[in-house]
Scaffold this motif. Structure first.
Motif: not given
Length: 331
Positions: A208-211, A236-252, A305-308, A313-315
């Protein structure tokens, strides 16, 4: 009350559903489509339902309910005029598919893919394949992913007539290909099929892509997680983000059993290849992915929140019991 539900209400409901759907299939010509697989089941179900409801009255499984309860409930939502019934048949344990097939024998069985999921209970990939393939061993028609090496094993062993669909690098495109193939099998026109795919309702917390109001984009894929689906989401995320800043929050990724360490390390390696600015982890197994580990979503919230901001782009990705969907809500 719980004992009454367990020993009286649910067994009676199951028997009623079993014979009701049999009558609908035999007398009222209801077509039942069953869907299983390690990833993409829900999205594929929604796509198929979106197409079929343009052709006739369609009932399909709702989200967030255990299939053990969801399938009989969904059956009982059918009327005598229902033309199509679309059932998601997700499994976690050995012999779970046997119960579903006792309830209803689908006319068409769809398997999206075979990946390492629930191997804590199913032991290994062969166990996953054995349980999920039971679906198409009990249908007249099988719709299968032609790029899946496990499903290719079924080529000469099924009594069902087999139709193959092509997978794609991005999972949502594979799901659409599966839905197109089901529509083709049912004789639905290409124009109607594409209309259904355009208008399908993307399941919440699944790609779900949220602006965000800040200008940042958040890709919420927090409903569930397994290694192959994770890698597909990264592409998919990498394609969306392109050359923009990329952040990830990952869980187990849970319920992987003895392969859990290796699979988390593999995800860590994939993330490194894609040049994320920050990777935050929540859980116990994410230590194999990133050193930036937090106890829960509230602890990591200030960092994310620092990257909002625009051009970010935040995954957010992890098994649902980790609670990362709550992080998305807080953002």
């Amino acid at each position: 009350m719980q004992l009454i539900k367990k020993y009286i209400y649910h067994p009676v409901k199951n028997f009623v559903a079993k014979y009701y759907v049999l009558i609908l299939q035999k007398i009222f010509k209801l077509t039942v489509i069953g869907i299983t697989g390690s990833a993409g089941k829900t999205t594929t179900k929604e796509m198929i339902a979106s197409i079929l409801k343009l052709k006739g009255k369609t009932v399909w499984s709702r989200d967030n309910i255990d299939p053990v309860f969801n399938i009989p409930t969904t059956i009982l939502r059918c009327s005598l005029f229902t033309k199509y019934l679309v059932l998601e048949m997700g499994i976690e344990y050995p012999n779970e598919m046997d119960f579903y097939l006792w309830l209803v024998k689908p006319d068409i069985g769809v398997i999206t893919n075979i990946f390492p999921t629930h191997t804590l209970f199913l032991k290994d990939m062969d166990g996953v394949f054995k349980e999920k393939s039971k679906l198409v061993r009990n249908t007249k028609i099988a719709v299968l992913n032609e790029n899946d090496k496990y499903l290719q094993k079924l080529k000469f062993t099924l009594k069902a007539k087999v139709f193959w669909f092509k997978s794609a690098e991005i999972s949502i495109e594979s799901n659409a290909n599966a839905a197109r193939k089901v529509a083709e099998v049912l004789g639905i026109s290409g124009n109607l099929t594409e209309k259904g795919l355009v208008n399908y309702e993307n399941p919440k917390h699944r790609l779900e892509l949220i602006k965000h109001k800040s200008g940042a984009f958040i890709l919420d894929d927090t409903y569930n997680s397994n290694p192959e689906a994770f890698i597909s989401t990264l592409k998919y995320f990498n394609k969306l983000a392109g050359k923009n800043i990329k952040i990830a929050v990952v869980g187990d990724m849970l319920e992987l059993g003895k392969i859990e360490e290796d699979e988390h390390k593999r995800i860590g390696q994939e993330l490194k290849k894609l040049n994320f600015k920050e990777v935050f982890g929540i859980g116990k197994l994410v230590k194999f992915i990133t050193p930036n580990i937090y106890n829960n979503y509230l602890d990591v919230l200030p960092e994310v929140k620092k990257y909002l901001k625009p051009n970010a782009y935040i995954l957010v990705k992890g098994s649902r019991s980790i609670g990362l969907d709550k992080l998305v809500d807080k953002l």
